[in-house]
Design an enzyme around this catalytic site. Structure first.
Site, mmCIF file in Angstrom:
data_model
loop_
_atom_site.group_PDB
_atom_site.id
_atom_site.type_symbol
_atom_site.label_atom_id
_atom_site.label_comp_id
_atom_site.label_asym_id
_atom_site.label_seq_id
_atom_site.Cartn_x
_atom_site.Cartn_y
_atom_site.Cartn_z
ATOM 1 N N ASP A 9 0.867 -1.163 0.000
ATOM 2 C CA ASP A 9 0.000 0.000 0.000
ATOM 3 C C ASP A 9 0.916 1.230 0.000
ATOM 4 O OD1 ASP A 9 -2.397 1.582 0.398
ATOM 5 O OD2 ASP A 9 -1.716 1.820 2.462
ATOM 6 N N ASP A 11 -0.243 5.149 0.938
ATOM 7 C CA ASP A 11 -0.542 6.180 1.938
ATOM 8 C C ASP A 11 -0.701 5.577 3.329
ATOM 9 O OD1 ASP A 11 -0.658 8.513 0.217
ATOM 10 O OD2 ASP A 11 -2.420 7.555 -0.668
#
Length: 217
Positions: A9, A11
């Protein structure tokens, strides 16, 4: 190696973006005289644009002028992330360098729009480490559905069950686990819920801690 690829991922995991984004959302609410509902906001973390809109509309009710709020929020947010490097989280560079040294292919699977994700990674100096970028706008169903992780694995030419996944959010963890990946969660703004803990994945305080475990003989 027990795994053949690593998918991240972005953020809240690679970049310390979530605090920046929440602060800007608060500012946007204040500008429009809308209350900041922290519980609602924290529920959007890890979701794609459609999921974010649905959660905010449900949380704030039918009187909310979502298009106006969203426009204000995006204007302020893009003014920051398109021109300024977001700080990299603890352990990111060392883990990515370790994976590179072992010739393990890597990818990013983020709900963020592709153009913005590319800018964020480039400004932070992380784009050089990844073989692939898969974003929420490229799949029909975003996180917590597994589609984005399945597509990222496919682009790397690896079976999902042979991939590591790294996430911070509960929605992201649900996505990676549903894709049958060995999943590490590094919590950021939101701690794993009881239901998420029951998924049986690895929960670590930082990517540095994850690297220590992966590199152990």
């Amino acid at each position: 190696m027990k795994f053949q690829a690593a998918i991240f991922d972005m953020d809240g995991l690679l970049l310390d973006t979530e605090r920046v984004c929440m602060t800007i959302f608060k500012q946007s609410c204040a500008e429009l005289n809308i209350p900041f509902l922290e519980k609602v906001y924290l529920s959007i973390i890890g979701r794609d644009a459609a999921g974010i809109e649905q959660v905010i509309r449900d949380g704030y009710g039918p009187e909310l002028d979502y298009p106006t709020l969203n426009a204000e929020w995006r204007k302020r947010y893009y003014a920051v992330v398109k021109h300024r490097a977001i700080p990299v989280k603890e352990g990111v560079i060392k883990l990515l360098q370790w994976l590179k040294s072992h010739e393990i292919p890597t990818a990013v699977a983020t709900s963020t729009h592709k153009e913005i994700a590319q800018i964020k990674l480039r400004l932070a100096g992380l784009d050089q480490y990844f073989d692939n970028l898969t974003t929420g706008c490229e799949v029909t169903q975003g996180k917590p559905h597994p589609d984005i992780y399945l597509l990222a694995a496919k682009r790397l030419g690896k079976r999902p069950e042979h991939c590591l996944a790294f996430e911070d959010s509960n929605n992201g963890v649900r996505s990676a686990v549903a894709a049958r990946m060995t999943t590490y969660q590094i919590p950021d703004l939101v701690e794993p819920t009881k239901e998420v803990k029951a998924l049986g994945h690895q929960i670590r305080p930082s990517l540095a801690a994850a690297l220590e475990e992966l590199a152990a003989p």
